[in-house]
Design an enzyme around this catalytic site. Sequence first.
Site, PDB file in Angstrom:
ATOM      1  N   ASP A 215       0.847  -1.185   0.000  1.00 36.42           N
ATOM      2  CA  ASP A 215       0.000   0.000   0.000  1.00 36.42           C
ATOM      3  C   ASP A 215       0.892   1.247   0.000  1.00 36.42           C
ATOM      4  O   ASP A 215       1.905   1.303   0.707  1.00 36.42           O
ATOM      5  CB  ASP A 215      -0.911   0.007   1.236  1.00 36.42           C
ATOM      6  CG  ASP A 215      -2.057   0.995   1.092  1.00 36.42           C
ATOM      7  OD1 ASP A 215      -3.213   0.555   0.979  1.00 36.42           O
ATOM      8  OD2 ASP A 215      -1.798   2.220   1.084  1.00 36.42           O
ATOM      9  N   ILE A 216       0.521   2.242  -0.789  1.00 33.80           N
ATOM     10  CA  ILE A 216       1.336   3.449  -0.921  1.00 33.80           C
ATOM     11  C   ILE A 216       1.332   4.275   0.366  1.00 33.80           C
ATOM     12  O   ILE A 216       2.234   5.082   0.596  1.00 33.80           O
ATOM     13  CB  ILE A 216       0.836   4.291  -2.128  1.00 33.80           C
ATOM     14  CG1 ILE A 216       1.946   5.199  -2.650  1.00 33.80           C
ATOM     15  CG2 ILE A 216      -0.403   5.107  -1.787  1.00 33.80           C
ATOM     16  CD1 ILE A 216       1.640   5.813  -4.017  1.00 33.80           C
TER      17      ILE A 216
ATOM     18  N   ASN B 131     -12.935  -3.160   2.132  1.00 41.42           N
ATOM     19  CA  ASN B 131     -13.893  -2.060   2.202  1.00 41.42           C
ATOM     20  C   ASN B 131     -14.774  -2.100   0.955  1.00 41.42           C
ATOM     21  O   ASN B 131     -14.265  -2.256  -0.153  1.00 41.42           O
ATOM     22  CB  ASN B 131     -13.153  -0.725   2.282  1.00 41.42           C
ATOM     23  CG  ASN B 131     -12.331  -0.594   3.553  1.00 41.42           C
ATOM     24  OD1 ASN B 131     -12.779  -1.001   4.627  1.00 41.42           O
ATOM     25  ND2 ASN B 131     -11.136  -0.038   3.445  1.00 41.42           N
TER      26      ASN B 131
ATOM     27  N   HIS C 118     -10.065  -5.264  -3.543  1.00 42.19           N
ATOM     28  CA  HIS C 118      -8.760  -5.545  -2.943  1.00 42.19           C
ATOM     29  C   HIS C 118      -8.931  -5.945  -1.486  1.00 42.19           C
ATOM     30  O   HIS C 118      -9.814  -5.454  -0.798  1.00 42.19           O
ATOM     31  CB  HIS C 118      -7.827  -4.336  -3.040  1.00 42.19           C
ATOM     32  CG  HIS C 118      -8.435  -3.047  -2.561  1.00 42.19           C
ATOM     33  ND1 HIS C 118      -9.316  -2.321  -3.324  1.00 42.19           N
ATOM     34  CD2 HIS C 118      -8.294  -2.360  -1.409  1.00 42.19           C
ATOM     35  CE1 HIS C 118      -9.691  -1.242  -2.668  1.00 42.19           C
ATOM     36  NE2 HIS C 118      -9.092  -1.245  -1.485  1.00 42.19           N
TER      37      HIS C 118
ATOM     38  N   HIS D 165      -6.974  -5.700   2.002  1.00 45.24           N
ATOM     39  CA  HIS D 165      -5.858  -5.141   2.762  1.00 45.24           C
ATOM     40  C   HIS D 165      -5.338  -6.233   3.702  1.00 45.24           C
ATOM     41  O   HIS D 165      -6.131  -6.869   4.408  1.00 45.24           O
ATOM     42  CB  HIS D 165      -6.308  -3.980   3.651  1.00 45.24           C
ATOM     43  CG  HIS D 165      -6.794  -2.773   2.932  1.00 45.24           C
ATOM     44  ND1 HIS D 165      -6.032  -1.637   2.803  1.00 45.24           N
ATOM     45  CD2 HIS D 165      -7.971  -2.519   2.319  1.00 45.24           C
ATOM     46  CE1 HIS D 165      -6.714  -0.717   2.140  1.00 45.24           C
ATOM     47  NE2 HIS D 165      -7.905  -1.221   1.836  1.00 45.24           N
TER      48      HIS D 165
HETATM   49  P1  5GP Z   1      -9.757   1.394   0.093  1.00 48.69           P
HETATM   50  O1  5GP Z   1     -10.091   2.594   0.943  1.00 48.69           O
HETATM   51  O2  5GP Z   1     -10.341   1.508  -1.292  1.00 48.69           O
HETATM   52  O3  5GP Z   1     -10.091   0.076   0.757  1.00 48.69           O
HETATM   53  O4  5GP Z   1      -8.180   1.358  -0.003  1.00 48.69           O
HETATM   54  C1  5GP Z   1      -7.456   1.850  -1.090  1.00 48.69           C
HETATM   55  C2  5GP Z   1      -5.994   1.753  -0.727  1.00 48.69           C
HETATM   56  O5  5GP Z   1      -5.217   1.963  -1.892  1.00 48.69           O
HETATM   57  C3  5GP Z   1      -5.553   2.844   0.291  1.00 48.69           C
HETATM   58  O6  5GP Z   1      -5.031   2.195   1.458  1.00 48.69           O
HETATM   59  C4  5GP Z   1      -4.485   3.612  -0.457  1.00 48.69           C
HETATM   60  O7  5GP Z   1      -3.405   4.001   0.361  1.00 48.69           O
HETATM   61  C5  5GP Z   1      -4.050   2.661  -1.552  1.00 48.69           C
HETATM   62  N1  5GP Z   1      -3.597   3.311  -2.766  1.00 48.69           N
HETATM   63  C6  5GP Z   1      -4.188   4.363  -3.388  1.00 48.69           C
HETATM   64  N2  5GP Z   1      -3.498   4.693  -4.501  1.00 48.69           N
HETATM   65  C7  5GP Z   1      -2.439   3.851  -4.563  1.00 48.69           C
HETATM   66  C8  5GP Z   1      -1.346   3.695  -5.493  1.00 48.69           C
HETATM   67  O8  5GP Z   1      -1.213   4.415  -6.495  1.00 48.69           O
HETATM   68  N3  5GP Z   1      -0.457   2.716  -5.232  1.00 48.69           N
HETATM   69  C9  5GP Z   1      -0.569   1.893  -4.140  1.00 48.69           C
HETATM   70  N4  5GP Z   1       0.375   0.967  -3.987  1.00 48.69           N
HETATM   71  N5  5GP Z   1      -1.576   2.005  -3.258  1.00 48.69           N
HETATM   72  C10 5GP Z   1      -2.501   2.964  -3.464  1.00 48.69           C
END
Ligand code: 5GP
Length: 115
Positions: free
Chosen positions: A30-31, A86, A99, A101
């Site tokens: 995760d970034i 999520n 995805h 986590h």
């Molecule tokens: P969500 O809130 O959709 O469950 O989580 C999305 C996740 O994607 C977040 O934890 C966010 O930090 C991660 N994320 C967003 N953009 C990027 C990216 O460009 N690269 C990576 N590796 N992770 C990302």
Amino acid sequence: MSDCLFCKIVRGEIPAKKVHEDEHVLAFHDINPIAPVHFLIIPKAHVASLYECEAGHEPALGRMLAVAGRLAREQGATDGFRTIINTGRVGRQEVYHVHIHIVGGPDVLPGMLKR
Ligand code: 5GP
Ligand code: ZN
């Protein structure tokens, strides 16, 4: 061509620190990690959220869970970890490509969500 961020990572158009790749899934860090171990496991084929998942997605969804424990251990989460998916507005999903986590590390995580 999909504009989806994670599809771009699958195609190599956006860099990511890969943890694992096979015919069904990709895993990458995760970034913006929220714990010492925080990576994402995604299906390579685009599906927006769990709402859109159906029987045809079972091989990829199964693989996502089947590799989670081994990858978590390899990344240093050797004493437990949390899996989070999520979904939608209420689930506060930010990236609409399914995805998981994987969150862990040496510290004990907070308890389950409470009101
Ligand atoms: P969500 O809130 O959709 O469950 O989580 C999305 C996740 O994607 C977040 O934890 C966010 O930090 C991660 N994320 C967003 N953009 C990027 C990216 O460009 N690269 C990576 N590796 N992770 C990302
Ligand atoms: Zn996608």
